[in-house]
Design an enzyme around this catalytic site. Structure first.
Site, mmCIF file in Angstrom:
data_model
loop_
_atom_site.group_PDB
_atom_site.id
_atom_site.type_symbol
_atom_site.label_atom_id
_atom_site.label_comp_id
_atom_site.label_asym_id
_atom_site.label_seq_id
_atom_site.Cartn_x
_atom_site.Cartn_y
_atom_site.Cartn_z
ATOM 1 N N GLY A 1 1.084 -1.369 -0.034
ATOM 2 C CA GLY A 1 -0.010 0.516 -0.116
ATOM 3 C C GLY A 1 0.090 1.309 0.101
ATOM 4 O O GLY A 1 0.641 2.100 1.508
ATOM 5 N N ALA B 1 -0.142 7.435 1.067
ATOM 6 C CA ALA B 1 0.508 8.630 1.457
ATOM 7 C C ALA B 1 1.454 8.115 2.724
ATOM 8 O O ALA B 1 2.407 8.421 2.875
ATOM 9 C CB ALA B 1 -0.616 9.595 2.105
ATOM 10 N N GLY C 1 1.860 4.843 3.729
ATOM 11 C CA GLY C 1 2.901 3.634 4.063
ATOM 12 C C GLY C 1 3.938 4.465 2.903
ATOM 13 O O GLY C 1 5.072 3.892 4.052
ATOM 14 N N ASN D 1 -7.195 2.663 9.611
ATOM 15 C CA ASN D 1 -7.733 3.014 10.010
ATOM 16 C C ASN D 1 -8.772 2.784 11.009
ATOM 17 O O ASN D 1 -8.842 1.366 10.058
ATOM 18 C CB ASN D 1 -8.637 4.479 9.138
ATOM 19 C CG ASN D 1 -7.929 5.552 9.068
ATOM 20 O OD1 ASN D 1 -7.207 6.030 9.852
ATOM 21 N ND2 ASN D 1 -8.380 6.030 7.876
ATOM 22 N N LYS E 1 -9.021 7.863 18.348
ATOM 23 C CA LYS E 1 -8.690 8.253 16.964
ATOM 24 C C LYS E 1 -9.801 8.245 16.340
ATOM 25 O O LYS E 1 -10.473 9.176 14.933
ATOM 26 C CB LYS E 1 -7.137 7.988 16.854
ATOM 27 C CG LYS E 1 -7.264 7.708 14.665
ATOM 28 C CD LYS E 1 -7.043 9.204 15.059
ATOM 29 C CE LYS E 1 -6.426 9.071 13.002
ATOM 30 N NZ LYS E 1 -5.492 8.367 12.473
ATOM 31 N N ASN F 1 -11.750 10.680 12.885
ATOM 32 C CA ASN F 1 -12.316 9.488 11.803
ATOM 33 C C ASN F 1 -13.229 9.833 11.109
ATOM 34 O O ASN F 1 -13.622 10.353 9.925
ATOM 35 C CB ASN F 1 -11.562 8.226 11.341
ATOM 36 C CG ASN F 1 -9.988 8.249 11.926
ATOM 37 O OD1 ASN F 1 -9.516 7.066 12.238
ATOM 38 N ND2 ASN F 1 -9.157 9.276 10.889
ATOM 39 N N GLU G 1 -13.562 4.152 2.128
ATOM 40 C CA GLU G 1 -13.087 2.670 3.068
ATOM 41 C C GLU G 1 -14.164 3.784 4.817
ATOM 42 O O GLU G 1 -13.895 3.388 6.104
ATOM 43 C CB GLU G 1 -12.087 3.210 4.517
ATOM 44 C CG GLU G 1 -11.477 4.466 3.917
ATOM 45 C CD GLU G 1 -10.204 3.535 5.300
ATOM 46 O OE1 GLU G 1 -9.458 2.943 5.010
ATOM 47 O OE2 GLU G 1 -9.200 5.343 5.928
#
Length: 304
Positions: free
Chosen positions: A14, A17, A19, A104, A183, A187, A265
């Site tokens: 992956g 950004a 990764g 996430n 977190k 999200n 996602e």
């Protein structure tokens, strides 16, 4: 840091950004980086922070057999893409491998365990705000004092040591469940609302958007508590404050996916809240409404 670790390659499954940003930290420690799969070969990665670009050569491979025996990997595909990289994950299914799952949500470990088996799975809670501008190139922005949180176990401690050596501010957390749910509060608001509106994260300063965000988070706090996370109403205040003070122009991965016509996602984010709410018999009408709206967005495959 184990001096031998820097000689062992790390596989990046992956190369988006997140990764590439995490890989850049390990590259600074001397680890060779191998980029796995993808539509376009990547032979260098470039990470730009505060206008300064750093570049590292990488190896690009297209066959999972090429990473058989690797002892370190970063899994940074979107949660809904995990099954699509199953063959890459199975190549890491041995007890000497450490797999950082930089996805996430709150279900990272459960998502990859069926594929990696005896490997050491390290769920990572990532706070970076970064943007992939082209294959292998990333703009990195940092918000707050922490970049990554990992669990307080031997694999997590060793990985945190390496990441910190590579200038990725990493904390070892004894209660990663609470950290992950904390977190998740950001999200399920910023990602969802920027994807639905097309606006950048600056929108969180709008009073009406803040009101909606607080409703979303308040429901999630109830669910997180029932799921074993030590959340309080103060977590909502801190999450709102954090979102309202991210660097100007910050975006979200879900917004970028929406604009590019890619699948979203939302199932790993708002969907995780709704699933946990159902397990615990908690009503979450605002999150259900947001999930319905996000689920109605169909991928187009065409960038906006």
């Amino acid at each position: 840091m184990n001096p031998l670790a820097s000689q062992r390659p790390v596989a990046v499954i992956g190369a988006g950004a997140i990764g590439l940003s995490l890989a850049s930290a390990l590259a600074r420690t001397g680890r060779p980086v191998t980029v796995c799969g993808g539509r376009e070969p990547v032979h260098h990665i470039e990470v730009t922070e505060d206008g300064v670009a750093e570049t590292w050569p990488v190896r690009h491979v297209s066959d999972p057999a090429d990473i058989a025996g690797y002892t370190a990997a970063i899994v940074a595909v979107k949660a809904h893409q995990t099954a699509a990289v199953a063959d890459w994950l199975r190549a890491l299914a041995h007890p000497d491998a450490t797999v950082l799952v930089a996805q996430n949500g709150v279900e990272q470990r459960e998502r990859v365990l069926p594929y990696v088996g005896p490997a050491h799975v390290v769920p990572g809670v990532v706070y970076l705000n970064c943007e992939r501008t082209s294959p292998g190139r990333v703009i990195l922005r940092r918000a707050g004092a922490l970049d990554v949180a990992v669990p307080d176990d031997p694999a997590g401690v060793a990985l945190a040591d390496e990441l910190n050596t590579g200038r990725m501010r990493t904390a070892v957390e004894p209660d990663l469940k609470t950290v992950a749910w904390t977190k998740l509060l950001t999200n399920i608001t910023a990602n969802a609302l920027t994807a639905l509106t097309g606006r950048r994260a600056d929108m969180m300063r709008d009073p009406e958007i803040e009101r909606i965000a607080r409703n979303i988070m308040a429901e999630a706090v109830q669910v997180g508590r029932a799921d074993g996370a030590a959340l309080t109403e103060a977590h909502v205040d801190r999450a709102v404050h954090w979102l309202q003070h991210v660097p100007p122009g910050s975006t979200t991965s879900m917004r970028e996916d929406r604009l590019a016509g890619r699948p979203l996602e939302h199932d790993a984010l708002t969907g995780a809240v709704v699933r946990a709410a159902e397990r615990h018999g908690i009503d979450v009408p605002t999150n259900r409404f947001v999930l319905a709206l996000l689920s109605a967005i169909e991928p187009t495959g065409v960038a906006a």
